[in-house]
Write an enzyme that holds these catalytic residues in place. Structure first.
Site, PDB file in Angstrom:
ATOM      1  N   LYS A   1      49.497  38.951  51.536  1.00 42.58           N
ATOM      2  CA  LYS A   1      49.882  37.544  51.741  1.00 42.58           C
ATOM      3  C   LYS A   1      50.552  37.010  50.495  1.00 42.58           C
ATOM      4  CE  LYS A   1      46.514  35.573  48.977  1.00 42.58           C
ATOM      5  NZ  LYS A   1      46.796  34.894  47.702  1.00 42.58           N
TER       6      LYS A   1
ATOM      7  N   PRO B   1      49.727  46.032  45.606  1.00 44.31           N
ATOM      8  CA  PRO B   1      49.187  46.093  44.243  1.00 44.31           C
ATOM      9  C   PRO B   1      47.813  45.428  44.169  1.00 44.31           C
ATOM     10  CG  PRO B   1      51.361  45.038  44.267  1.00 44.31           C
ATOM     11  CD  PRO B   1      51.002  45.332  45.688  1.00 44.31           C
TER      12      PRO B   1
ATOM     13  N   GLY C   1      42.705  43.551  49.003  1.00 42.27           N
ATOM     14  CA  GLY C   1      41.318  43.924  49.334  1.00 42.27           C
ATOM     15  C   GLY C   1      40.777  43.083  50.478  1.00 42.27           C
TER      16      GLY C   1
ATOM     17  N   ASP D   1      39.256  34.766  50.663  1.00 44.17           N
ATOM     18  CA  ASP D   1      40.560  35.000  51.302  1.00 44.17           C
ATOM     19  C   ASP D   1      40.460  35.807  52.595  1.00 44.17           C
ATOM     20  OD1 ASP D   1      42.038  33.713  49.417  1.00 44.17           O
ATOM     21  OD2 ASP D   1      42.805  35.531  48.448  1.00 44.17           O
TER      22      ASP D   1
END
Ligand code: C5P
Length: 292
Positions: A15, A98, A106, A140
């Site tokens: 995102k 990354p 994650g 998140d």
């Protein structure tokens, strides 16, 4: 008994934060946020393989991420605990996004694992139940249950789906430095707080079906000034993208990853090539549609 479900390969998108306003610090130590988040076509892959009853294992192509703290593994254990199923799974996780870059990799791996296992094991959890499980795994994670374009509130876990924005090409750049999310939040100055103005303005544009001018005012990130001050490598990468021709460069989340939005592939590709030639680690990608 070996599970009979056929293997399932699923993509887990990154995102970006089109806006990120910090409203203030909460009593629980978290910060109250308002943000417009957007999934992009930079993806990890989660592969689910049949495994004997009771066995939940994970193999990641980045060995450092293969331990018990891995969020995809924790997501699998959480959905088993919540439903009482004892079925097994072997998860393979191919990392492309990354790490610790502000792109939610994650968290996305975890949300994708929850949704994929819900379908693969026919567990029948509702979207609301998946969102609740996701919120326990991290701020998140709930956003990635929904995906696409969404308004984010609370510490990040309150997600309201928005109409899809007009697709954008993106040049995403990873400065050669790691930042600590708690340290970035701690470094906030009073002047960095706002009542959520940038997020409200962008949300109004999106609800009206308009793409606003993409500039430093419409795409705001309250965490960016602090990171640019404290991590010179981020400022250097930002400058390199601007020299490469990007009219607007913004940081995603708590950084350090930066992105530049474009309405044409031609403009994005020129900046991508020039930044790559200047030695910046860059991806040419685009916004994507929601999961739900
Ligand atoms: O929830 P998550 O583990 O992603 O947050 C990591 C850290 O970032 C928190 O421990 C906190 O220090 C900071 N944070 C915050 N306010 C938020 C989200 C994260 O202060 N809304």
């Amino acid at each position: 008994m070996l599970d009979l479900a056929p293997p399932l390969f699923v993509r887990a998108p990154a995102k970006i934060n089109l806006t990120l306003d910090v409203l203030g610090k909460r009593a629980d130590g978290y910060h109250e946020l308002a943000s417009v988040m957007q999934t992009i076509d930079l993806t990890d892959t989660v592969a689910l393989w049949p495994a004997p009853e009771g066995e939940v294992t994970l193999d990641c192509d980045l060995p450092d991420l293969g331990g018990p703290d891995n969020l995809a593994l924790r997501a699998a254990l959480a959905i088993r605990a919540a439903t009482g199923t004892t079925r097994g799974v072997h998860i393979e996780l191919h990392k492309v996004i990354p790490m610790q870059g502000g792109l939610g990799g994650g968290s996305s791996d975890a949300a994708t694992t929850l949704c994929a296992l819900n379908a693969w094991w026919h567990l029948g959890l509702s979207d609301a139940q998946l969102l609740a499980l996701a919120a326990e795994l991290g701020s998140d994670v709930p956003f990635f249950i929904v995906g696409g374009t969404a308004h984010i509130a609370g510490r990040g876990e309150l997600v309201t789906k928005l109409p899809d924005i007009t697709p954008l090409w993106l040049v995403v750049a990873k400065p050669p430095v790691g930042v600590s999310t708690p340290a970035v939040f701690r470094a906030l100055a009073p002047a960095d707080y706002s009542p959520g103005t940038a997020t409200a303005a962008l949300e109004a544009h999106i609800r009206a079906g308009r793409l606003p001018n993409l500039n430093d005012a419409t795409l705001h990130n309250a965490l960016e000034d602090g990171v640019l001050r404290n991590y010179p490598a981020v400022a250097t990468t930002r400058a390199a993208l601007m020299v490469a021709g990007a009219p607007c460069v913004r940081m995603s989340g708590s950084g350090p990853t930066l992105y530049a939005p474009f309405t044409t592939l031609h403009a994005a590709a020129q900046v991508h090539q020039a930044a790559q030639a200047a030695g910046v680690q860059v991806w040419l990608t685009h916004t994507t549609a929601p999961r739900l």
